[in-house]
Design a protein around this motif. Structure first.
Motif, mmCIF file in Angstrom:
data_model
loop_
_atom_site.group_PDB
_atom_site.id
_atom_site.type_symbol
_atom_site.label_atom_id
_atom_site.label_comp_id
_atom_site.label_asym_id
_atom_site.label_seq_id
_atom_site.Cartn_x
_atom_site.Cartn_y
_atom_site.Cartn_z
ATOM 1 N N LYS A 70 0.805 -1.297 -0.096
ATOM 2 C CA LYS A 70 -0.078 0.019 -0.078
ATOM 3 C C LYS A 70 0.867 1.277 0.151
ATOM 4 O O LYS A 70 0.537 2.247 -0.627
ATOM 5 N N GLU A 71 1.960 1.194 0.829
ATOM 6 C CA GLU A 71 2.942 2.468 0.820
ATOM 7 C C GLU A 71 3.474 2.865 -0.447
ATOM 8 O O GLU A 71 3.915 3.878 -0.803
ATOM 9 N N SER A 72 3.934 1.580 -1.150
ATOM 10 C CA SER A 72 4.673 1.783 -2.410
ATOM 11 C C SER A 72 3.811 1.992 -3.511
ATOM 12 O O SER A 72 4.463 2.433 -4.535
ATOM 13 N N GLY A 73 2.655 1.744 -3.212
ATOM 14 C CA GLY A 73 1.663 2.117 -4.404
ATOM 15 C C GLY A 73 1.247 0.978 -5.321
ATOM 16 O O GLY A 73 2.295 0.513 -6.014
ATOM 17 N N ILE A 74 -0.253 0.471 -5.229
ATOM 18 C CA ILE A 74 -0.620 -0.406 -5.877
ATOM 19 C C ILE A 74 -1.383 0.048 -7.205
ATOM 20 O O ILE A 74 -2.106 1.096 -6.744
ATOM 21 N N GLU A 75 -1.032 -0.114 -8.363
ATOM 22 C CA GLU A 75 -1.629 0.388 -9.559
ATOM 23 C C GLU A 75 -3.266 0.018 -9.532
ATOM 24 O O GLU A 75 -4.164 1.006 -9.677
ATOM 25 N N GLY A 76 -3.447 -1.324 -9.027
ATOM 26 C CA GLY A 76 -4.825 -1.812 -8.992
ATOM 27 C C GLY A 76 -4.738 -3.254 -9.177
ATOM 28 O O GLY A 76 -3.957 -3.922 -9.151
#
Length: 344
Positions: A212-218
């Motif tokens: 989550k912190e590193s960023g999920i595109e989707g």
């Protein structure tokens, strides 16, 4: 049905603390208890003399200290995509492999596939790297490379025998997923595809928390046309919404059977309620496309070969390329740079 003796956990609490196990208290919490999850648990004035004091004091508190390390490790990964389905047997791992192969047909794109189906790791077989092992260096664990631009990591590489069963509880699964993210030297990747098992449980919560912190595109959701499959897929879409994961779109796999000889299409799994397209419209999510059932896809996976290289003119190959272009558009990329139009 007999009533449960345990108070049910709220969805919000599970999503906020997916990896924490509640301490096993030996006595009821006193009136002024700060709570076993509190930073003051076991050390507050009201904890003096409580039978639970030592238990609460030793329980883990605060955010996972490894999350920043995972974020740093994955800083060079541009797009992280989860492949989900609440239903087993819809070809989710097969779709993951075909998406990875499709992206990798572009030599300028580097793809990674992380197999989080701990108890049923099939990705290495499908990508032709089943006999590989994990190499450890000062930089971390090295993934296996199915192609010059396609990396793979799976628990299969760690098993002494390929038929050994993995009989693990949740905490061990969570620990291995963390290692795959924290210790694997993925390098510079354009896409990291995370293949998950069916359901909405430990593995899904772990991946979401760690990434989550590193960023999920989707997330890409995979289904088959029949209502029995759509029933579970609706739950997966609901999970994504509650976990704040963007749904990039829905893929309807095995939508038709296309005869390899005459290319006639037959409905093997009849879409009694409208299939994936109707579900996407009902749930308000993008529909990425339908992929026909082609027995040559299964054959390619059995031999670990690229379906795109072997059968480039098949209807399934063209459908998969169309899915990749639509997915690229949902991410905000130029589809022509990912999959040139004249090849789709």
């Amino acid at each position: 049905m007999a009533p449960s003796l345990e108070a049910p956990e709220t969805v919000e609490d599970v999503l906020a603390n997916p990896l924490k196990q509640k301490p096993q208290l030996v006595a009821p919490e006193p009136e002024h208890c700060p709570g076993p999850d509190s930073e003051q648990a076991g050390v507050a004035d009201s904890c003096a003399g409580c039978p639970n004091q030592k238990i609460c004091a030793s329980a883990p508190k605060g955010p996972d200290p490894d999350v920043p390390l995972i974020t740093a490790r994955l800083a060079s990964v541009k797009h992280k995509i989860l492949v989900l389905s609440g239903k087993g047997g819809v070809g989710k791992s097969t779709v993951t492999c075909q998406l990875a192969r499709a992206f990798a047909t572009n030599p300028d794109i580097t793809v990674g596939v992380m197999d989080t189906d701990i108890c049923g790791p099939s990705i290495p077989k499908m990508l032709g790297v089943e006999s590989e092992t994990i190499h450890i260096s000062s930089a971390g664990w090295s993934p296996a490379w199915a192609m010059d631009n396609l990396a793979v990591m799976s628990i299969q590489f760690m098993l002494p025998n390929r038929d050994d069963a993995i009989i693990w509880r949740g905490p061990k699964k969570n620990g291995l997923i963390k290692q795959f993210l924290k210790d694997v030297e993925w390098g510079d990747l354009d896409f990291l595809l995370v293949d998950t098992p069916p359901g909405t449980s430990d593995e899904h919560l772990s991946v979401n928390t760690f990434l989550k912190e590193s960023g999920i595109e989707g997330a890409v959701i995979v289904t088959t046309p029949q209502e029995v499959s759509l029933l579970d897929v609706r739950k997966e879409i609901d999970f994504c919404r509650k976990a704040d994961i963007r749904v990039l779109g829905l893929i309807e796999n095995m939508s038709l059977f296309v005869c390899p000889k005459c290319t006639h299409a037959s409905e093997i799994f009849r879409a009694t309620t409208g299939g994936g397209r109707a579900l996407a419209q009902e749930m308000g999510i993008p529909f990425l496309g339908s992929v026909p059932l082609d027995p040559r896809i299964g054959m390619s996976c059995d031999y670990g070969e690229s379906f795109f290289d072997s059968f480039p003119d098949s209807p399934a190959c063209k459908a998969l390329k169309s899915v990749v272009r639509t997915l690229a558009d949902q991410i905000g990329l130029d589809p022509n740079e990912i999959m040139p139009a004249d090849e789709s």
